[in-house]
Design a protein around this motif. Sequence first.
Motif, PDB file in Angstrom:
ATOM      1  N   UNK A 237       0.825  -1.205   0.000  1.00 19.83           N
ATOM      2  CA  UNK A 237       0.000   0.000   0.000  1.00 19.83           C
ATOM      3  C   UNK A 237       0.862   1.259   0.000  1.00 19.83           C
ATOM      4  N   UNK A 238       1.908   1.294   0.861  1.00 18.59           N
ATOM      5  CA  UNK A 238       2.679   2.529   1.007  1.00 18.59           C
ATOM      6  C   UNK A 238       3.399   2.919  -0.285  1.00 18.59           C
ATOM      7  N   UNK A 242       0.295   7.372  -2.975  1.00 20.08           N
ATOM      8  CA  UNK A 242      -0.109   8.599  -3.662  1.00 20.08           C
ATOM      9  C   UNK A 242      -1.189   8.318  -4.700  1.00 20.08           C
ATOM     10  N   UNK A 243      -1.125   7.129  -5.333  1.00 24.76           N
ATOM     11  CA  UNK A 243      -2.167   6.750  -6.285  1.00 24.76           C
ATOM     12  C   UNK A 243      -3.461   6.393  -5.550  1.00 24.76           C
ATOM     13  N   UNK A 244      -3.340   5.722  -4.440  1.00 24.63           N
ATOM     14  CA  UNK A 244      -4.523   5.314  -3.678  1.00 24.63           C
ATOM     15  C   UNK A 244      -5.255   6.526  -3.119  1.00 24.63           C
ATOM     16  N   UNK A 245      -4.502   7.531  -2.708  1.00 27.67           N
ATOM     17  CA  UNK A 245      -5.116   8.722  -2.107  1.00 27.67           C
ATOM     18  C   UNK A 245      -5.537   9.753  -3.140  1.00 27.67           C
ATOM     19  N   UNK A 258      -0.522  14.336   4.480  1.00 28.98           N
ATOM     20  CA  UNK A 258      -1.043  12.991   4.651  1.00 28.98           C
ATOM     21  C   UNK A 258       0.088  11.993   4.923  1.00 28.98           C
ATOM     22  N   UNK A 259       1.199  12.118   4.186  1.00 28.55           N
ATOM     23  CA  UNK A 259       2.338  11.234   4.412  1.00 28.55           C
ATOM     24  C   UNK A 259       2.978  11.489   5.775  1.00 28.55           C
ATOM     25  N   UNK A 368      -6.148   1.259  -8.115  1.00 28.51           N
ATOM     26  CA  UNK A 368      -5.159   1.190  -7.029  1.00 28.51           C
ATOM     27  C   UNK A 368      -5.767   0.917  -5.655  1.00 28.51           C
ATOM     28  N   UNK A 369      -7.006   1.357  -5.435  1.00 22.64           N
ATOM     29  CA  UNK A 369      -7.622   1.147  -4.127  1.00 22.64           C
ATOM     30  C   UNK A 369      -7.838  -0.331  -3.817  1.00 22.64           C
TER      31      UNK A 369
END
Length: 397
Positions: A237-238, A242-245, A258-259, A368-369
């Motif tokens: 995930x990490x 950036x794609x997931x968020x 956020x990071x 990505x999610x």
Amino acid sequence: MRDSKDSVVTGRKSMIGLSPLALGSGAIGTSSYSIASLLPAVSQRLSVSPAAGGQLVTVFALACAVSCPAVAMVASVKGWDRRRLVLGALVIAGLGNACCALASTPASMFAARILTALGSAVYVPAATSLAATRSAPHRSARAIAVVLSGLSASLLLGIPATSSGMNLLHGDQGVFWSITALCLISAGVIAAFVPSSEHPTRLGTTAPKERRTSRVGGQSMLVLAVTLLATLATFMVYTYITLILAVPSADGMPMVILLSAYGVGAVAGTLLGGRAADRWHPAWVVLVATAMSAIVLLLLGWVIRIPASPVVVALVLTGWGCACWAIYSPLSAWLSTPVLMSFNTAAVYAGMAIGGLLGGVVVAETDPSTLVPVAAAAALAASCVVVVARPRSPVPE
């Protein structure tokens, strides 16, 4: 064996005395993780695609996974002093980053990252085992946590700093030079403030119990499987966070905040995990942390679909960082010996590499999610392995 009050210390003074090793971990963490934020600039400078440049992360992790146990075994057989290993590792990492700054071709950059990986692979197990030997037994997990807090702090401070400082430092080359300086400064601080008071012994002359606990037996293999699965879940995930968020829930809040929220949780989790492992058996701490990581990942998947407010997303990221980083100090304390700690570090880097590769496959095929529930399943699998690996005694058989 001579009882040395100088080498075994307790209380707050021991934790403060380990801060130079934490500084070194911060330098190693910045060296290891910052490449993700520098990839666009590095790819452009070397005239390669972002996908090809992204393989620098995989090559680095695999090089660490291979070299870490090999170096540890040689160090145990030869009886190398762990303080010297720590200093040498920082110098090698600094040299590797200098080579990254000078690299003009993809091949030379890959070679430079492999050199950097060697320094990282040596530093973490050597520094954690050195910290454990310089603390009282009932504080060993906390001592390990202090050292590892430098790694998690690099997520909070080092990576945002390198990402936002590229303009000030004249691109990625300036960042690599600054990391070189940080590694060498850390080595100087450790040389000045961490005395060499241990008496290294060769593996063949250690006590039978020490040799027995250094073997990678069945239970130790299960513990290493926990490390691999939990790290895989985290970096799956990490690596693509950036794609997931990149969803409506994250609108209105800069990605660096956020990071940083995740980094705050990582630092807190590292320290809390160490404190908890000194009070309860590390297996229980790891079990709770991996289960909580799975739960919080599912919660993260839910809040980015609602979508929730950016503040809620930041709070969930903080909780996730706390849960997934709370396992590493207890795992090191559970394994307890330098050789097994090195295998644990290798499992961490292998998990990083596999997580990144599997995450890339998922991202290429779907949204990505989707990575979030897949990672939650991996964290839950790690919890199940902990239940199987739970020891009947504090020492791995």
